[in-house]
Write an enzyme that holds these catalytic residues in place. Structure first.
Site, PDB file in Angstrom:
ATOM      1  N   LEU A 126      -5.171   1.460  -1.228  1.00 34.73           N
ATOM      2  CA  LEU A 126      -5.008   2.113  -2.526  1.00 34.73           C
ATOM      3  C   LEU A 126      -3.886   3.129  -2.405  1.00 34.73           C
ATOM      4  O   LEU A 126      -3.701   3.740  -1.346  1.00 34.73           O
ATOM      5  CB  LEU A 126      -6.293   2.840  -2.948  1.00 34.73           C
ATOM      6  CG  LEU A 126      -7.521   2.009  -3.333  1.00 34.73           C
ATOM      7  CD1 LEU A 126      -8.646   2.943  -3.771  1.00 34.73           C
ATOM      8  CD2 LEU A 126      -7.206   1.011  -4.427  1.00 34.73           C
ATOM      9  N   ASP A 127      -3.156   3.342  -3.502  1.00 33.83           N
ATOM     10  CA  ASP A 127      -2.152   4.399  -3.525  1.00 33.83           C
ATOM     11  C   ASP A 127      -2.815   5.761  -3.325  1.00 33.83           C
ATOM     12  O   ASP A 127      -4.003   5.940  -3.621  1.00 33.83           O
ATOM     13  CB  ASP A 127      -1.422   4.419  -4.876  1.00 33.83           C
ATOM     14  CG  ASP A 127      -0.654   3.138  -5.143  1.00 33.83           C
ATOM     15  OD1 ASP A 127      -0.285   2.450  -4.174  1.00 33.83           O
ATOM     16  OD2 ASP A 127      -0.423   2.835  -6.332  1.00 33.83           O
ATOM     17  N   GLN A 128      -2.042   6.719  -2.873  1.00 31.62           N
ATOM     18  CA  GLN A 128      -2.562   8.065  -2.635  1.00 31.62           C
ATOM     19  C   GLN A 128      -3.254   8.632  -3.863  1.00 31.62           C
ATOM     20  O   GLN A 128      -4.327   9.241  -3.760  1.00 31.62           O
ATOM     21  CB  GLN A 128      -1.425   8.998  -2.206  1.00 31.62           C
ATOM     22  CG  GLN A 128      -1.877  10.433  -1.964  1.00 31.62           C
ATOM     23  CD  GLN A 128      -0.758  11.323  -1.446  1.00 31.62           C
ATOM     24  OE1 GLN A 128       0.371  10.862  -1.231  1.00 31.62           O
ATOM     25  NE2 GLN A 128      -1.045  12.580  -1.226  1.00 31.62           N
ATOM     26  N   THR A 148      -4.549   7.041  -6.469  1.00 31.42           N
ATOM     27  CA  THR A 148      -5.547   6.171  -7.085  1.00 31.42           C
ATOM     28  C   THR A 148      -6.881   6.427  -6.395  1.00 31.42           C
ATOM     29  O   THR A 148      -6.948   6.525  -5.170  1.00 31.42           O
ATOM     30  CB  THR A 148      -5.155   4.687  -6.932  1.00 31.42           C
ATOM     31  OG1 THR A 148      -3.921   4.459  -7.610  1.00 31.42           O
ATOM     32  CG2 THR A 148      -6.225   3.772  -7.507  1.00 31.42           C
ATOM     33  N   ARG A 160       0.331  -0.640 -11.859  1.00 30.25           N
ATOM     34  CA  ARG A 160       1.235   0.357 -12.415  1.00 30.25           C
ATOM     35  C   ARG A 160       2.528  -0.293 -12.906  1.00 30.25           C
ATOM     36  O   ARG A 160       3.027   0.012 -14.002  1.00 30.25           O
ATOM     37  CB  ARG A 160       1.526   1.423 -11.355  1.00 30.25           C
ATOM     38  CG  ARG A 160       0.273   2.144 -10.864  1.00 30.25           C
ATOM     39  CD  ARG A 160       0.540   2.955  -9.609  1.00 30.25           C
ATOM     40  NE  ARG A 160       1.494   4.031  -9.849  1.00 30.25           N
ATOM     41  CZ  ARG A 160       1.999   4.789  -8.878  1.00 30.25           C
ATOM     42  NH1 ARG A 160       1.642   4.578  -7.611  1.00 30.25           N
ATOM     43  NH2 ARG A 160       2.841   5.757  -9.178  1.00 30.25           N
TER      44      ARG A 160
END
Length: 303
Positions: free
Chosen positions: A140-142, A144, A240
């Site tokens: 996961l992105d930082q 998210t 995104r």
């Protein structure tokens, strides 16, 4: 696959009628889905025991045989353990699933990163005396929040990674996007590649990797839409990029053209809310969910 219980370095189980009359090679590779290289090494190293004796690939299986597979040898954690507030939502002998808070890196990307979700999991492994490397199965992105799956031993890691590659692990997200989406549901099929003008940004590009996102609208607000998304592929920043490409950037996602949103404290409105998969050690369906975090719940009251 039959239910396998972990005892130290070994996984233990008893074969049933469904596993009878196969070769052990076919049992591991075709019936249970072990990666070919993993199965070969297990036989080569005599780390598959049947009724206490090493099994061969051509040996036939019988119902009632006791099988032991050595796949949990001690390893280094791989990074410094850190005590953190780990929200565990699912755990068994093979798999750990945690709910990541927004703002926390999943894994270190620079030598100066000493506290990430992987560090927290390493701290938990140390606390529980789990002497295996920290292996996240997806990312996961930082900024998210939501569910992240970890394997608790090497075989689980190999099997889960292969299932993710085959798209057998379903991942669902909740997103809030700018604007009112007209479609009730749809599929975004647009390839994603790197943006040569920005080091961290991605973009839809004909030269990119194929990327598919399925979505349906949950609720429409005054100038915002809440959507549920299911990933068919797992490209960097996929949700995104796809919604920005359609003209509906995620709330708070300044990198992809959204307006600054004070309610989100510099993070995009994206939460990994559900994982669904067939357990590799038991074949039961497992569905794990994580409710919206406090900041996104509060965001809904302001829309």
């Amino acid at each position: 696959m039959i239910s396998m219980k972990r005892e130290g370095e070994w996984l233990l189980g008893t074969l049933g009628e469904q596993e009878a009359a196969l070769s052990f090679g076919d049992l591991l590779r075709k019936r249970w889905g072990f990666p070919k290289k993993t199965a070969h090494l297990l036989f080569q190293n005599k780390e598959i025991l049947v009724n206490g004796q090493p099994a061969t690939q051509v040996q036939k299986t019988e119902s009632g045989q006791h099988i032991a597979i050595r796949v949990c040898q001690e390893e280094e954690l791989g990074l410094e353990p850190v005590k953190g507030y780990l929200q565990i939502v699912y755990e068994d002998d093979h798999i750990l699933i945690v709910d990541k808070p927004a703002g926390l890196l999943l894994h270190p990307t620079e030598p100066t990163h000493h506290e990430t979700l992987d560090h927290w999991v390493a701290g938990y492994f140390q606390e529980q005396n789990i002497k295996n490397k920290v292996r996240h199965i997806h990312r996961l992105d930082q900024d998210t929040s939501g569910l992240v799956m970890y394997a608790k031993h090497p075989l689980a890691g190999a099997m889960l990674a292969e299932r993710l590659e085959r798209r057998d692990i379903s991942r669902q997200y909740i997103a809030f996007v700018e604007g009112i989406m007209q479609e009730e549901q749809g599929k975004i099929d647009a390839p994603i590649g790197k943006d040569r003008h920005h080091a961290t940004r991605r973009r839809v590009s004909p030269q990119g990797d194929r990327a598919i996102t399925h979505f349906h609208v949950i609720e429409r607000y005054r100038d915002t839409t809440q959507v549920s998304c299911r990933l068919e592929t797992g490209r960097t920043h996929q949700i995104r990029v796809h919604f920005a490409y359609l003209g509906y950037p995620l709330l708070g996602d300044i990198l992809y053209g959204a307006r600054k949103n004070q309610a989100l404290q510099n993070r995009q409105a994206l939460h990994a809310t559900k994982l669904h998969f067939i357990h590799p050690f038991g074949e039961q369906h497992v569905e794990v969910t994580a409710k919206l975090p406090q900041d996104l719940q509060e965001l809904k009251t302001r829309l």
